[in-house]
Scaffold this motif. Structure first.
Motif, PDB file in Angstrom:
ATOM      1  N   PHE A 295      -3.018 -14.622  -6.165  1.00 18.88           N
ATOM      2  CA  PHE A 295      -2.667 -13.690  -5.527  1.00 18.88           C
ATOM      3  C   PHE A 295      -3.108 -12.165  -6.469  1.00 18.88           C
ATOM      4  O   PHE A 295      -3.367 -12.273  -7.579  1.00 18.88           O
ATOM      5  N   ALA A 296      -3.436 -11.193  -5.490  1.00 25.62           N
ATOM      6  CA  ALA A 296      -3.697  -9.904  -6.298  1.00 25.62           C
ATOM      7  C   ALA A 296      -2.978  -8.631  -5.542  1.00 25.62           C
ATOM      8  O   ALA A 296      -2.964  -8.871  -4.228  1.00 25.62           O
ATOM      9  N   ASP A 297      -2.258  -7.972  -6.390  1.00 25.57           N
ATOM     10  CA  ASP A 297      -1.665  -6.848  -5.792  1.00 25.57           C
ATOM     11  C   ASP A 297      -2.111  -5.405  -6.379  1.00 25.57           C
ATOM     12  O   ASP A 297      -2.589  -5.242  -7.303  1.00 25.57           O
ATOM     13  N   LEU A 298      -2.374  -4.681  -5.471  1.00 26.00           N
ATOM     14  CA  LEU A 298      -2.812  -3.030  -5.935  1.00 26.00           C
ATOM     15  C   LEU A 298      -1.863  -2.273  -5.283  1.00 26.00           C
ATOM     16  O   LEU A 298      -1.143  -2.289  -4.096  1.00 26.00           O
ATOM     17  N   GLY A 299      -1.505  -1.288  -6.125  1.00 26.76           N
ATOM     18  CA  GLY A 299      -0.413  -0.264  -5.914  1.00 26.76           C
ATOM     19  C   GLY A 299      -0.698   1.341  -6.422  1.00 26.76           C
ATOM     20  O   GLY A 299      -1.638   1.443  -7.445  1.00 26.76           O
ATOM     21  N   LEU A 300      -0.207   2.161  -5.826  1.00 26.84           N
ATOM     22  CA  LEU A 300      -0.523   3.576  -6.106  1.00 26.84           C
ATOM     23  C   LEU A 300       0.897   4.372  -5.969  1.00 26.84           C
ATOM     24  O   LEU A 300       1.412   4.484  -4.843  1.00 26.84           O
TER      25      LEU A 300
ATOM     26  N   VAL B 173       0.409   7.125 -10.541  1.00 29.13           N
ATOM     27  CA  VAL B 173       0.444   5.768 -11.402  1.00 29.13           C
ATOM     28  C   VAL B 173      -0.023   4.771 -10.474  1.00 29.13           C
ATOM     29  O   VAL B 173       0.360   3.958  -9.595  1.00 29.13           O
ATOM     30  N   PRO B 174      -1.572   4.512 -10.612  1.00 28.70           N
ATOM     31  CA  PRO B 174      -1.998   3.195 -10.136  1.00 28.70           C
ATOM     32  C   PRO B 174      -1.670   1.797 -10.606  1.00 28.70           C
ATOM     33  O   PRO B 174      -1.500   1.900 -12.242  1.00 28.70           O
TER      34      PRO B 174
ATOM     35  N   GLN C 152      -0.481  -0.977 -15.510  1.00 28.86           N
ATOM     36  CA  GLN C 152      -0.195   0.523 -14.956  1.00 28.86           C
ATOM     37  C   GLN C 152      -0.801   1.712 -15.744  1.00 28.86           C
ATOM     38  O   GLN C 152      -1.003   1.309 -17.074  1.00 28.86           O
ATOM     39  N   LEU C 153      -1.395   2.479 -15.125  1.00 20.40           N
ATOM     40  CA  LEU C 153      -1.852   3.571 -15.757  1.00 20.40           C
ATOM     41  C   LEU C 153      -1.251   4.773 -15.386  1.00 20.40           C
ATOM     42  O   LEU C 153      -1.264   5.104 -13.854  1.00 20.40           O
TER      43      LEU C 153
ATOM     44  N   LEU D 249       2.468  -2.107   1.584  1.00 16.44           N
ATOM     45  CA  LEU D 249       3.755  -1.582   1.333  1.00 16.44           C
ATOM     46  C   LEU D 249       3.785  -0.018   1.365  1.00 16.44           C
ATOM     47  O   LEU D 249       3.062   0.200   0.371  1.00 16.44           O
ATOM     48  N   SER D 250       4.428   0.711   2.227  1.00 17.34           N
ATOM     49  CA  SER D 250       4.468   2.225   1.870  1.00 17.34           C
ATOM     50  C   SER D 250       5.945   2.435   1.674  1.00 17.34           C
ATOM     51  O   SER D 250       6.775   2.402   2.532  1.00 17.34           O
TER      52      SER D 250
END
Length: 269
Positions: free
Chosen positions: A13-18, A39-40, A59-60, A264-265
């Protein structure tokens, strides 16, 4: 979030967030300078045979007004998550992880590495009640500010009640203990911190995959913060979280929306 089909009991699996936020800046608050940050994040992992897993999270942190506060963090983890019961409603979770945070050169003295052991047991004696017992043990080792090195131990108990109206109520209580093994005793002899946290989470479903949520927590410090006592005469405090730093009340309101594919928001204030 992407979940490819299972193959031979192995899931990748891969997750991306911002995340984004507005702040008066923990580092520069004495100047009352505002800032907006982004914070991506990314997560990569693999699950084996239903309850074993391993992965990476990163995280960045980017600040639009104060570029010197740039940081990036990374974590590797290995976990086991067996479940039991008629509908696998009970579970045990154990995770061993190693995380690090690297800051811009101006704050490189608070770069750190942190091994952590997390344990959690979740029991569901009734369809409308779920009990969770959690423990966390970690050691935070700073590359430069060695006197801030700490051993942290947290114990948390919560119970969630769910009503037919899609309303959930979760009271919780936590106890935290921090020990500074490399404290400079010529500055202060405060080598331990203790903190209690009492909180409540309330959520209400609005329509399919959407709901409101509210959180409240009261933090109670037993004595003065050892971190603050040691750094009263320094220019900057090695701020690495609000734990053991201050007491008082905190409240949040939020709106959560789930989308197809696992996205998800979450908006909160």
């Amino acid at each position: 979030m992407v979940h490819p089909p299972s193959a031979h009991a192995v899931d990748f699996f891969a997750d991306l967030g911002l995340d984004s936020f507005y702040t008066s800046n923990a580092y520069l608050d004495r100047q009352q300078e505002w800032d907006v940050g982004f914070v991506p994040s990314v997560g990569l992992g693999v699950d084996f045979a239903d309850y074993w897993g391993a992965g990476y999270m990163g995280q960045l942190g980017v600040f639009t007004q104060h570029s010197e506060l740039l940081y990036h963090s990374h974590e590797l983890y290995l976990l086991a998550n067996p479940a039991w019961g008629e509908e696998q409603e009970n579970e045990f979770f154990a995770q061993l992880s190693v995380s690090t945070q690297r800051n811009d050169e101006a704050y490189s003295y608070i770069n750190y590495i942190r091994p952590t052991l997390d344990l959690r047991t979740a029991l569901e004696p009734k369809d409308w009640a779920r009990l969770i017992f959690s423990q966390s043990l970690s050691y935070r080792w700073f590359y430069g500010d060695v006197a801030s090195d700490s051993v942290d131990l947290w114990t948390d108990v919560s119970v969630t009640f769910t009503a037919p109206t899609r309303t959930t109520l979760t009271p919780r209580a936590s106890y935290g203990f921090r020990y500074y093994p490399r404290q400079d005793l010529s500055v202060t002899d405060t080598t331990m911190d203790h903190q209690f946290v009492f909180g409540m989470h309330l959520s209400q479903g609005l329509w399919e995959r959407a709901g409101l949520q509210a959180d409240y927590a009261y933090r109670y410090l037993l004595g003065e913060s050892g971190l603050i006592s040691r750094q009263l005469d320094t220019i900057e405090i090695s701020y690495v979280g609000e734990e053991f730093l201050f007491g008082g009340h905190r409240a949040e309101l939020g709106f959560k929306q789930l989308f197809e594919g696992g996205w998800l928001s979450l908006i909160h204030i």
